[in-house]
Write a protein that holds these residues in place. Structure first.
Motif, PDB file in Angstrom:
ATOM      1  N   VAL A  31      -5.219   9.309 -28.510  1.00  0.00           N
ATOM      2  CA  VAL A  31      -4.314  10.466 -28.555  1.00  0.00           C
ATOM      3  C   VAL A  31      -4.032  10.961 -27.140  1.00  0.00           C
ATOM      4  O   VAL A  31      -2.877  11.239 -26.789  1.00  0.00           O
ATOM      5  N   ARG A  34      -1.617   8.592 -25.460  1.00  0.00           N
ATOM      6  CA  ARG A  34      -0.234   8.744 -25.944  1.00  0.00           C
ATOM      7  C   ARG A  34       0.442   9.990 -25.361  1.00  0.00           C
ATOM      8  O   ARG A  34       1.656  10.016 -25.192  1.00  0.00           O
ATOM      9  N   HIS A  35      -0.343  11.012 -25.078  1.00  0.00           N
ATOM     10  CA  HIS A  35       0.219  12.271 -24.587  1.00  0.00           C
ATOM     11  C   HIS A  35       0.046  12.462 -23.078  1.00  0.00           C
ATOM     12  O   HIS A  35       0.287  13.547 -22.562  1.00  0.00           O
ATOM     13  N   PHE A  38       2.842  14.101 -20.957  1.00  0.00           N
ATOM     14  CA  PHE A  38       2.935  15.525 -21.281  1.00  0.00           C
ATOM     15  C   PHE A  38       1.763  16.292 -20.670  1.00  0.00           C
ATOM     16  O   PHE A  38       1.954  17.356 -20.072  1.00  0.00           O
ATOM     17  N   LEU A  39       0.556  15.752 -20.797  1.00  0.00           N
ATOM     18  CA  LEU A  39      -0.630  16.419 -20.250  1.00  0.00           C
ATOM     19  C   LEU A  39      -0.530  16.562 -18.735  1.00  0.00           C
ATOM     20  O   LEU A  39      -0.922  17.589 -18.179  1.00  0.00           O
ATOM     21  N   MET A  49      -3.702  20.120 -28.042  1.00  0.00           N
ATOM     22  CA  MET A  49      -4.594  19.082 -27.513  1.00  0.00           C
ATOM     23  C   MET A  49      -5.985  19.630 -27.188  1.00  0.00           C
ATOM     24  O   MET A  49      -6.880  18.877 -26.812  1.00  0.00           O
TER      25      MET A  49
END
Length: 100
Positions: A31, A34-35, A38-39, A49
């Motif tokens: 996860v 995948r992010h 964005f993070l 998150m």
């Protein structure tokens, strides 16, 4: 004989718990992966998150024998600060880690 069987059962339970823990770690890391874009764009932990990142921090603080988690913990610490990491590691209220 009975004690030996009890020890065997306890060892199986420990192994099963470790397998489940590793499944959680893999899922959480997927996860995060995948992010990641964005993070990287956020200065604070995104609310959606927080549980995953805090859980990884908690696990990393408990399992030093998983060095890659230690590296991840260091990166999260640089990104989100030591207070976030400490709160997750100590299971402080509202740290994001769900008790299970």
């Amino acid at each position: 004989m009975r004690i030996a069987h009890t020890v065997e059962v306890l060892n199986l339970i420990d192994e099963n718990n470790m397998i489940n823990l590793l499944k959680y770690i893999i899922y959480f890391c997927e996860v995060v992966d995948r992010h990641l874009p964005f993070l990287e764009s956020q200065s604070d932990v995104p609310p959606d998150m927080k549980e995953i990142i805090a859980s990884l921090c908690y696990i990393a603080s408990r399992y030093g024998e998983l060095p890659d988690l230690g590296k991840l913990l260091s990166q999260f610490s640089r990104k989100y600060g030591t207070e976030f990491i400490t709160n997750a590691a100590k299971l402080k209220p509202d740290c994001g880690v769900k008790e299970q």
